[in-house]
Design a protein around this motif. Structure first.
Motif, PDB file in Angstrom:
ATOM      1  N   ASP A 172       0.858  -1.189   0.000  1.00  0.00           N
ATOM      2  CA  ASP A 172       0.000   0.000   0.000  1.00  0.00           C
ATOM      3  C   ASP A 172       0.895   1.240   0.000  1.00  0.00           C
ATOM      4  N   ARG A 173       0.940   1.931  -1.131  1.00  0.00           N
ATOM      5  CA  ARG A 173       1.786   3.112  -1.236  1.00  0.00           C
ATOM      6  C   ARG A 173       1.025   4.402  -0.889  1.00  0.00           C
ATOM      7  N   MET A 174      -0.284   4.291  -0.754  1.00  0.00           N
ATOM      8  CA  MET A 174      -1.085   5.486  -0.460  1.00  0.00           C
ATOM      9  C   MET A 174      -0.869   5.958   0.976  1.00  0.00           C
ATOM     10  N   GLY A 175      -0.700   5.042   1.893  1.00  0.00           N
ATOM     11  CA  GLY A 175      -0.648   5.388   3.299  1.00  0.00           C
ATOM     12  C   GLY A 175      -2.036   5.284   3.922  1.00  0.00           C
ATOM     13  N   THR A 176      -2.154   5.738   5.151  1.00  0.00           N
ATOM     14  CA  THR A 176      -3.407   5.603   5.909  1.00  0.00           C
ATOM     15  C   THR A 176      -3.911   6.967   6.346  1.00  0.00           C
ATOM     16  N   PRO A 177      -5.195   7.285   6.022  1.00  0.00           N
ATOM     17  CA  PRO A 177      -5.757   8.552   6.529  1.00  0.00           C
ATOM     18  C   PRO A 177      -5.929   8.468   8.050  1.00  0.00           C
ATOM     19  N   CYS A 178      -5.569   9.526   8.739  1.00  0.00           N
ATOM     20  CA  CYS A 178      -5.557   9.501  10.208  1.00  0.00           C
ATOM     21  C   CYS A 178      -6.167  10.784  10.755  1.00  0.00           C
ATOM     22  N   LEU A 179      -6.961  10.632  11.804  1.00  0.00           N
ATOM     23  CA  LEU A 179      -7.468  11.790  12.544  1.00  0.00           C
ATOM     24  C   LEU A 179      -6.804  11.763  13.918  1.00  0.00           C
ATOM     25  N   TYR A 184     -18.598   5.544  14.067  1.00  0.00           N
ATOM     26  CA  TYR A 184     -18.652   5.689  12.604  1.00  0.00           C
ATOM     27  C   TYR A 184     -18.224   7.101  12.265  1.00  0.00           C
ATOM     28  N   CYS A 185     -17.984   7.372  11.007  1.00  0.00           N
ATOM     29  CA  CYS A 185     -17.656   8.715  10.555  1.00  0.00           C
ATOM     30  C   CYS A 185     -18.428   9.042   9.294  1.00  0.00           C
ATOM     31  N   VAL A 186     -18.620  10.312   9.032  1.00  0.00           N
ATOM     32  CA  VAL A 186     -19.293  10.785   7.824  1.00  0.00           C
ATOM     33  C   VAL A 186     -18.489  11.954   7.278  1.00  0.00           C
ATOM     34  N   ILE A 187     -18.654  12.225   5.992  1.00  0.00           N
ATOM     35  CA  ILE A 187     -17.987  13.352   5.344  1.00  0.00           C
ATOM     36  C   ILE A 187     -19.007  14.442   5.100  1.00  0.00           C
ATOM     37  N   ARG A 188     -18.692  15.666   5.498  1.00  0.00           N
ATOM     38  CA  ARG A 188     -19.543  16.824   5.286  1.00  0.00           C
ATOM     39  C   ARG A 188     -18.772  17.789   4.391  1.00  0.00           C
ATOM     40  N   GLY A 189     -18.964  17.684   3.089  1.00  0.00           N
ATOM     41  CA  GLY A 189     -18.219  18.556   2.185  1.00  0.00           C
ATOM     42  C   GLY A 189     -16.738  18.258   2.292  1.00  0.00           C
ATOM     43  N   SER A 190     -15.963  19.216   2.817  1.00  0.00           N
ATOM     44  CA  SER A 190     -14.518  19.012   2.966  1.00  0.00           C
ATOM     45  C   SER A 190     -14.147  18.783   4.428  1.00  0.00           C
ATOM     46  N   GLU A 191     -15.124  18.343   5.255  1.00  0.00           N
ATOM     47  CA  GLU A 191     -14.867  18.033   6.661  1.00  0.00           C
ATOM     48  C   GLU A 191     -15.245  16.591   6.950  1.00  0.00           C
ATOM     49  N   ILE A 230     -11.342   5.985   8.510  1.00  0.00           N
ATOM     50  CA  ILE A 230     -10.189   6.762   8.936  1.00  0.00           C
ATOM     51  C   ILE A 230      -9.671   6.181  10.242  1.00  0.00           C
ATOM     52  N   LEU A 231      -8.367   6.257  10.444  1.00  0.00           N
ATOM     53  CA  LEU A 231      -7.752   5.773  11.668  1.00  0.00           C
ATOM     54  C   LEU A 231      -7.786   6.899  12.704  1.00  0.00           C
ATOM     55  N   ALA A 232      -8.489   6.673  13.809  1.00  0.00           N
ATOM     56  CA  ALA A 232      -8.512   7.658  14.891  1.00  0.00           C
ATOM     57  C   ALA A 232      -7.335   7.394  15.809  1.00  0.00           C
ATOM     58  N   TRP A 258      -9.759   1.921  14.037  1.00  0.00           N
ATOM     59  CA  TRP A 258     -10.315   2.228  12.715  1.00  0.00           C
ATOM     60  C   TRP A 258     -11.799   2.605  12.854  1.00  0.00           C
ATOM     61  N   ILE A 259     -12.151   3.757  12.294  1.00  0.00           N
ATOM     62  CA  ILE A 259     -13.530   4.243  12.329  1.00  0.00           C
ATOM     63  C   ILE A 259     -14.090   4.163  10.920  1.00  0.00           C
ATOM     64  N   PRO A 260     -15.054   3.257  10.684  1.00  0.00           N
ATOM     65  CA  PRO A 260     -15.555   3.075   9.309  1.00  0.00           C
ATOM     66  C   PRO A 260     -16.410   4.248   8.855  1.00  0.00           C
ATOM     67  N   LEU A 261     -16.369   4.483   7.549  1.00  0.00           N
ATOM     68  CA  LEU A 261     -17.222   5.504   6.943  1.00  0.00           C
ATOM     69  C   LEU A 261     -18.650   4.990   6.927  1.00  0.00           C
ATOM     70  N   SER A 262     -19.607   5.865   7.192  1.00  0.00           N
ATOM     71  CA  SER A 262     -21.009   5.475   7.186  1.00  0.00           C
ATOM     72  C   SER A 262     -21.380   4.881   5.842  1.00  0.00           C
TER      73      SER A 262
END
Length: 982
Positions: free
Chosen positions: A693-700, A756-763, A792-794, A824-828
């Protein structure tokens, strides 16, 4: 029988002015005297008493057994405090002043004051007030007398607060005429007023204090009292031995624990006679007559009690079969027993005109003795029906202090209906206590329309709480112009809130210059926050010298930071003496390695002992001084106060302003999650991932609470900081060989929902639990990664500030050292980006419950038969909660036992148990909140829907009321589970 007095034998409240041959307008309680007002001693300076000719008995000094010459008072023994008293009166004789002596009944307060007046003010005239209206009239008359040289004598000062005659405004008028005020107050009464000021008023706008109660506390704030001790010192005993008075000699040899003065007045001896007779029973009702007189005095009846009314109350203590009229001979014997002079001093009952009074020591002793029975409700009701004028106000006020709000409202309503604006304002305050804010506001409006400052102030508070600041300012300005000190404080606080700092400073200074210690204290805080520490100390010192405990605390704080530890300790000891017990052992410590920005920390001896220096340093390394966890405002540069809560199986440490909360170790407190925690987050890409995996992991990256850290018990019986323990036990883990990067977090036990997590526009919004919801902006790279990887990884860290400079290397090192919990927090499953007003579908039934200003909302777990008693209902509830029982804290009761709740020590989830008319209900709480006063089921439903919207992004729900005819309770349940709506 209940009212044997004729109308011309007492003052009655008729309106907002005196009427009759001479009309006088005054502030406070206005009266109508049925007769020639010039016949009142207060109105005629020629009838004021010549101090040089006064006798001790005339001013109410307790009698002692007569000597061989028939003298009913002993020779005076100089008290150790006489020197201080003489200094006060010497200064007061030139400029006017206020001398207040505090002590128990029969310890010598009145005698000490009398002798001091004779020594220092021998050429003055003295007026002895008997009611609030006396003070109002005296104040008016003294203004017209040139160089009056007068003493206003106020024995038992508490009698004069309720009617409004003795107020800050009155005091100012008297001081301008250089009047000397000499007053006494019983110790229990003094503590009652000081306690209410400390517990209810403080300096916040939301104090909501009864005007008469605040007036008493306010007046006591304006004077530095002198304590008259029960026990005589060695020097006092030596002085007594040198006097040729056999009565003193006998008292000194007879007294072990009791005070000499009490012994001379036969107080303890008479109390024992009364208690023994009450317990053993008599063939007559003498002991019950004494009890009736004591209870009526404690209920607020000030004057002599008519004989018929006293008999009525006494018979009411007996069972119903024995309440019939008793023979006249038995009545005569009963009163003779009560009035019999004992020890050559006094009787249990004293004849006064056509009525009776109890020996005042007995009233004081009854208040102190926990074994003495409380005043029965029937006596309160009878006192309320009997009272007129000043007595009616006094009874209503005592009912308020004893939290009998419904009866208190009846007393104030009678006076308010007569047109008394002070009663209108007080009635509004009582109605607020009863949860009837709309009716309360209408009475505030009526009082304000009559230009009464207390009504204007209270109405301003209503406007303030609605964010109508312009109206609040207007009302408070009017009240402040009439001398209402609460309005002055409120105006300054309002201006500070609106960042009109010059105006705030000006108003606090106005209040401080009138002698108000609260304003002086707040002015000190205001100046300190603006870097004017030297000026701040001046005002804190003024407030501290006037007896303001928090000012003593802050003055000591300022001195400690300047290296004057000895002086600081003296002021902290003064704060403890004034009732601020948490100031005991206070210490301001400089931190040698302030990594998190805490340069100084305030602790007390208990915290230092229980945590130890090493743990204390570790705790501070996990805390960041941003906002106070009491008021929510910035902590600033001062040393924050550390408060530790011990819940037996876990603990927490929090930061507060020193003025909001002194350092304290709280054993097993009711858990209330802080509403003021600061947090910070940062979304970034971590250069880690699965093989290839060359992308890496999104993290909050999240620091979930700057000002709070959890504590865990260690093997040695002590404590250690465990900032990540809560998250670890709810499914988070640490980087290592066994960690699965994209495995969703799950707590492993029943809950409303998994994270869980959700995306609100750019947040991105992450919902870890109802208590933890975090957001962060996303750049294009992180946004694309979240969508592609489905989550996203919290990363939870307490030692890192995501909003400050941060390097990848430092973050990865902290992760490898297990200083960061990850999950790991899954996207809704819902399509992203989601609409802003997204709603989730929750298949559950919800309940909301309100009683006595506390409300809860939660998911209903189950029902049990109402036939279960409280103990069995709690046992059933513990079985229904699907977790290990040792994780649950003991049940705690909400106010008035309206409901019970417990906490899961691992997840910090709360569960509530409450009863309806048909069943017990168990629910998992979303919210437990104080200060909720919904007046209908519809209002409660609206509030509950807001809670469910905020915490679960679900709703709105439809609700049905379910509490039936249960009084003072609102209970509703959702009609069906929520449906998804766009």
């Amino acid at each position: 029988m209940a009212d044997e007095r004729r109308d011309d034998e007492y003052f009655s409240v008729q309106g907002n002015y005196f009427s009759g041959p001479t009309a006088i307008q005054g502030r406070g309680l206005q009266i109508n005297f049925n007769g020639d007002i010039r016949a009142l001693p207060a109105a005629d300076p020629d009838r004021w008493l010549d101090v040089g000719a006064l006798t001790a008995i005339e001013l109410g000094v307790h009698r002692a057994a007569p000597d061989t010459h028939g003298d009913a008072v002993t020779r005076y023994v100089r008290r150790d405090v006489d020197k201080v008293i003489d200094e006060v009166l010497e200064e007061a004789s030139k400029r006017g002043g206020f001398l207040l002596l505090v002590g128990n009944s029969a310890v010598g307060k009145t005698r000490t004051a009398f002798e001091a007046v004779k020594r220092n003010l021998n050429d003055f005239r003295l007026f002895c007030a008997s009611s609030s209206s006396d003070i109002t009239l005296f104040t008016q008359v003294v203004q017209s007398v040139e160089d009056p040289k007068t003493v206003l004598w106020l024995d038992d000062l508490e009698r004069f607060f309720g009617g409004g005659g003795f107020s800050a405004s009155t005091l100012g008028d008297l001081m301008r005429k250089r009047t000397v005020i000499v007053a006494t107050i019983r110790h229990d009464e003094y503590k009652r007023y000081r306690k209410r000021l400390g517990r209810r008023q403080r300096e916040s706008l939301g104090a909501g204090e009864n005007s008469a109660t605040y007036n008493g506390a306010r007046m006591l704030d304006l004077v530095d009292p002198i304590e008259i001790d029960r026990e005589w010192s060695v020097d006092e005993r030596l002085r007594a031995e040198k006097l040729d008075d056999p009565r003193l000699t006998k008292a000194l040899t007879s007294v072990a624990e009791a005070a000499v003065c009490e012994y001379l007045a036969a107080g303890p001896q008479l109390w024992q006679i009364y208690i023994s007779a009450l317990r053993d029973g008599k063939k007559h009702i003498g002991p019950l007559l004494v009890r009736a007189a004591i209870d009526l005095k404690r209920a607020g009846i000030k004057g002599a009690i008519p004989q018929g009314f006293l008999v009525q109350i006494a018979l009411g203590y007996r069972d119903a079969r024995r309440q019939s009229d008793i023979p006249e001979s038995v009545l005569t014997k009963s009163f003779s027993w009560g009035a019999k002079i004992r020890f050559g001093v006094t009787g249990l009952l004293e004849k006064s005109g056509a009525g009776w009074l109890p020996f005042d020591y007995l009233v004081d002793a009854a208040a102190r003795d926990r074994k003495h029975k409380a005043i029965p409700l029937e006596v309160w009701q009878a006192a309320l029906e009997f009272a007129r004028g000043d007595d009616l106000f006094s009874v209503g006020w005592m009912l308020y202090l004893n939290e009998e709000y419904e009866l208190s409202s009846r007393a104030m309503r009678k006076l308010a209906d007569m047109g008394l604006p002070l009663a209108m304002s007080n009635l509004g305050v009582i109605l607020q206590e009863l949860g009837r804010p709309r009716e309360a506001e209408s009475w505030f409006e009526k009082a304000a329309s009559l230009s009464h400052p207390a009504g204007q102030y209270s109405l301003g508070r209503v406007a303030y709480e609605r964010d109508d600041y312009d109206r609040a300012e207007s009302l408070w300005r009017e009240a402040a112009s009439s001398g209402e000190v609460l309005a002055v404080q409120a105006l300054a606080t309002l201006f500070a809130k609106r960042e009109r700092h010059d105006d705030a400073e000006s108003w606090w200074k106005k209040g401080a210059e009138t002698g108000d210690p609260v304003s002086a204290y707040r002015l000190g805080l205001h100046l300190h926050e603006r870097g004017r520490g030297v000026e701040a100390e001046v005002w804190w010192r003024q407030a501290a010298q006037a007896g303001h405990a928090l000012a003593c605390l802050h003055l000591g704080h300022a001195l400690a930071l300047r290296g004057k530890e000895t002086k600081a300790s003296e002021w902290w000891e003064r704060a403890v003496d004034l009732g601020l017990k948490s100031a005991a052992g206070l210490e301001i410590t400089e931190l040698t390695d302030p990594v998190t920005g805490i340069g100084w920390i305030a602790t007390n001896s208990e915290i230092r002992e229980k945590l130890g220096q090493q743990t204390l340093s570790s705790v501070c390394a996990s805390l960041w001084p941003k906002d106070c966890q009491t008021c929510g405002l910035a902590l600033g540069e001062s040393a924050p106060s550390l408060v530790v809560s011990d819940f037996l199986i876990f603990g927490s440490a929090e930061l507060h302003h020193l003025q909001c909360c002194t350092p304290e170790w709280r054993d097993n407190p009711n858990h209330n999650k802080s509403q003021n925690l600061s947090w910070a987050s940062l979304a970034l890409m971590l250069p880690v991932g699965a093989a290839g995996d060359r992308m890496g992991t999104p993290c909050l990256l999240v620091n979930p609470g700057f000002e709070q850290v959890y504590l865990a018990p260690n093997e040695n019986g002590g404590w250690e900081p465990a900032p990540l323990d809560l998250f670890e036990k709810n499914g988070f883990g640490y980087f290592g060989p066994e960690f699965i990067l994209d495995k969703p977090v799950s707590s492993g036990h029943r809950s409303l929902f998994d994270p869980y997590c959700v995306i609100r526009g750019s947040e991105i919004e992450v919902y870890q639990s109802p208590a933890h919801t975090w957001t962060a902006p996303l750049d294009d790279e992180v946004l694309e990664a979240v969508k592609m990887k489905g989550g996203i990884l919290a990363a939870i860290a307490a030692h890192i500030r995501p909003d400050l400079d941060l390097s990848y290397g430092a973050l990865l090192q902290a992760m490898m050292q297990r200083e960061v919990a990850v999950g790991w927090i899954p996207l809704s499953r819902d399509e992203s980006p989601l609409p802003r007003r997204h709603r989730r579908t929750i298949e559950a039934r919800f309940g909301a419950f309100q009683a006595r200003g506390e409300a809860i909302v939660g998911k209903i777990i189950g029902y049990a038969p109402i036939s279960l008693d409280q103990k069995r209902a709690k046992a059933w509830a513990l079985d229904e909660i699907d977790i290990e029982s040792d994780r649950l804290l003991p049940w705690s009761a909400a106010s008035a036992d309206a409901f019970f709740y417990t906490i899961d020590a691992v997840s910090v989830r709360q569960y509530a148990l409450y009863s309806r008319t048909d069943s017990w209900v168990l629910s998992e709480l979303l919210v437990k909140h104080g200060g909720v006063n919904c007046e209908s089921a519809d209002e409660l439903a609206s509030w509950a829907n807001v809670i469910i919207d905020v915490h679960l992004k679900a709703g709105p729900l439809e609700w049905s009321r379910v509490n039936g005819d249960k009084q003072d309770v609102l209970a509703i349940e959702s009609v069906h589970s929520s449906s998804e709506k766009p």
